[in-house]
Write a protein that holds these residues in place. Structure first.
Motif, mmCIF file in Angstrom:
data_model
loop_
_atom_site.group_PDB
_atom_site.id
_atom_site.type_symbol
_atom_site.label_atom_id
_atom_site.label_comp_id
_atom_site.label_asym_id
_atom_site.label_seq_id
_atom_site.Cartn_x
_atom_site.Cartn_y
_atom_site.Cartn_z
ATOM 1 N N PHE A 125 -17.105 -3.108 -37.848
ATOM 2 C CA PHE A 125 -18.385 -3.766 -37.733
ATOM 3 C C PHE A 125 -18.506 -4.667 -36.609
ATOM 4 O O PHE A 125 -19.477 -5.027 -36.184
ATOM 5 N N PHE A 126 -17.340 -4.950 -35.902
ATOM 6 C CA PHE A 126 -17.171 -5.977 -34.872
ATOM 7 C C PHE A 126 -16.327 -5.780 -33.757
ATOM 8 O O PHE A 126 -16.162 -6.026 -32.695
ATOM 9 N N LEU A 127 -15.652 -4.559 -33.886
ATOM 10 C CA LEU A 127 -14.863 -3.865 -32.960
ATOM 11 C C LEU A 127 -15.378 -3.885 -31.479
ATOM 12 O O LEU A 127 -16.174 -3.217 -31.071
ATOM 13 N N ALA A 128 -14.583 -4.604 -30.480
ATOM 14 C CA ALA A 128 -14.670 -4.436 -29.082
ATOM 15 C C ALA A 128 -15.881 -5.429 -28.447
ATOM 16 O O ALA A 128 -15.843 -5.634 -27.313
ATOM 17 N N GLY B 250 -23.970 -13.180 -33.350
ATOM 18 C CA GLY B 250 -24.740 -13.394 -34.428
ATOM 19 C C GLY B 250 -25.490 -12.196 -35.013
ATOM 20 O O GLY B 250 -25.653 -11.888 -36.051
ATOM 21 N N VAL B 251 -26.029 -11.462 -33.900
ATOM 22 C CA VAL B 251 -26.762 -10.186 -34.392
ATOM 23 C C VAL B 251 -25.876 -9.131 -35.029
ATOM 24 O O VAL B 251 -26.315 -8.653 -36.064
ATOM 25 N N LEU B 252 -24.698 -9.086 -34.691
ATOM 26 C CA LEU B 252 -23.667 -8.204 -35.040
ATOM 27 C C LEU B 252 -23.291 -8.536 -36.586
ATOM 28 O O LEU B 252 -23.230 -7.834 -37.607
ATOM 29 N N LEU B 253 -23.292 -9.906 -36.832
ATOM 30 C CA LEU B 253 -23.119 -10.123 -38.383
ATOM 31 C C LEU B 253 -24.074 -9.867 -39.073
ATOM 32 O O LEU B 253 -23.729 -9.398 -40.324
ATOM 33 N N VAL B 254 -25.412 -10.103 -38.719
ATOM 34 C CA VAL B 254 -26.589 -9.619 -39.605
ATOM 35 C C VAL B 254 -26.616 -8.389 -39.780
ATOM 36 O O VAL B 254 -26.695 -7.814 -41.136
#
Length: 480
Positions: free
Chosen positions: A229-232, A259-263
């Motif tokens: 979900f957050f790689l790279a 922040g956008v990626l967490l949501v």
């Protein structure tokens, strides 16, 4: 080149103006919005595919905990990177940070691990794009290799035209991919059921329950997939030399992207499994279309997300090409890798650093056609670099407290210490999930380190930007 200088266990030469002029990037091309778009683009494909395999290893509860831990790791790490990128805004990014903190060997090892990650990721994603094209029966294609070739040819070509053009097109594709995730999540909410999250029965292992069907070990096994979900996102500082105001815009772009990626990540994790069922989603290659079909049949939602999923894959593929070219450019410009790879053309793009890894990536994709294996190789390289990046922030906080830091990480070294502990756990988890992929990556990394130790450390360029930062730090330390 001027005569050699000896320091830090390495030999340096001073390059002339012509050397650096032939290896210059176009500055002022990206503000904080484009930078944030680049950070999201690096990652967005991981929302569409890849993370779901963690359900088969940890169940929904195990993957939820693993994702939460990786969210903490990435959030704390990116806060550290925001500080480092504002203090040391160079194209080498992670290599440059570690070079100043850990010396030439530490810097090269970090840069090499990052390069492995970004060189392998587009090869894996091209395989996934080929799979999507085949499953959608587009163009009558039954074998993926022509798709891999077209992907590399088109998007390497766009990057060759210039960074400004590439980043603007990338932002448009990324916005489309984000909208696809929003539409999917909204369409799945009416079908959401808590029972579907926990429809995998406990297997009787230690600690297994309705929440953790594969027990405590399932959490560790799912860590690798929580990373997807957050790689790279950590590659965003590679754009520092092409940003308008990196000291101000880089921290803003990194924080907005994260922040956008967490949501998005947690929205996908909840709505996909809650709408389609964890047991259904965890065994397919395309989790979002599978969840949509299980919840609402073969209607508009499944079709839409299937096509928009291609945009997500393309965005990450496109951005990973940018990342590997800039990391290779920086390492080559400083002499750690062959210097000819860092030459830039009339449009100030490092054309050989784009074409050579692109050729290797296409061959890897065509010969293996195993996207999951390629991604696992990339993930091991990434986790090794995370340990070193966090260590670099901690060391620089202690060693150079007076370094000008336009942005300062909340919590300082404590914040990145949390991330480093979690990064070490992620390295261990890669061996549990795919020991062959981890060993392959470790072998490649050792070969690159041997090249540095026996050859390139005797041919480094003293006035490459990353090396100048380190030289200045050493001089200031001697004066004090």
């Amino acid at each position: 080149m001027d005569g050699p200088q000896h320091r830090s266990g390495a030999d340096f030469q001073v390059a002339g103006k012509d050397y650096l002029r032939a290896r210059s990037l176009r500055t002022g091309q990206a503000g904080w919005v484009l930078l944030a778009g680049l950070g999201i683009a690096y990652v967005i494909s991981g929302n569409y595919s890849g993370w779901q395999f963690g359900l088969a290893l940890g169940g929904w509860g195990g993957l939820l905990i693993a994702t939460a831990l990786m969210a903490v790791m990435y959030t704390t790490m990116t806060l550290g990177l925001a500080e480092l990128s504002s203090a040391l805004p160079v194209a080498g990014a992670g290599y440059g940070f570690a070079r100043r903190a850990l010396g030439p060997l530490g810097g090269f090892t970090t840069g090499a691990a990052i390069l492995i990650e970004y060189a392998i990721v587009p090869a894996a994603i091209s395989v996934f794009i080929g799979g999507y094209v085949e499953s959608l029966h587009l163009f009558g294609i039954t074998n993926g290799w022509p798709v891999y070739l077209v992907c590399y040819a088109i998007f390497v070509g766009v990057h060759l035209r210039g960074v400004g053009e590439a980043l603007r097109l990338l932002l448009a594709i990324t916005v489309l991919a984000i909208l696809g995730l929003v539409v999917f999540a909204a369409g799945m909410i009416p079908h959401f059921s808590t029972a579907r999250l926990f429809d995998i029965p406990p297997n009787g292992s230690f600690g297994s329950s309705w929440f953790l069907p594969f027990g405590v070990t399932g959490i560790l096994a799912a860590l690798v997939y929580g990373i997807w979900f957050f790689l790279a996102v950590e590659g965003l500082p590679l754009a520092a030399e092409e940003a308008r105001d990196p000291r101000r815009d880089m921290p803003r772009g990194i924080k907005l992207a994260m922040g956008v990626l967490l949501v998005l990540g947690f929205a996908v994790l909840f709505t996909t499994a809650g709408g389609g069922g964890a047991s259904v989603v965890g065994h397919g290659d395309n989790p979002l279309p599978a969840a949509a079909r299980a919840a609402a049949g073969d209607g508009w939602l499944a079709t839409t997300v299937n096509y928009v999923g291609l945009a997500g894959l393309v965005a990450s593929f496109f951005s990973a090409i940018y990342a590997y070219s800039r990391q290779l450019f920086a390492l080559s410009r400083a002499g750690y890798l062959p210097r000819w790879l860092s030459v830039t053309g009339k449009r100030k793009t490092p054309y050989l650093a784009l074409i050579v890894p692109g050729t290797v990536g296409f061959l890897l994709a065509a010969l293996t056609q195993d996207g999951a294996k390629l991604i696992n190789i990339a993930v091991f390289g990434a986790t090794v670099s995370y340990v070193l990046l966090n260590l670099s922030h901690i060391v620089l906080r202690r060693k150079e407290p007076g370094l000008a830091r336009p942005y300062r990480t909340p919590g300082g070294a404590v914040t990145t210490s949390v991330s480093m502990v979690l990064a070490v756990a992620a390295v261990v988890a890669t061996f549990l999930v795919d020991i062959l992929a981890a060993l392959i990556t470790a072998g490649i990394l050792l070969v690159l380190i041997a090249y540095f130790w026996f050859y390139s450390r005797h041919h480094l360029v003293a006035n490459a930007p990353e090396e100048e930062f380190a030289t200045l730090a050493a001089a200031e330390a001697e004066l004090s």
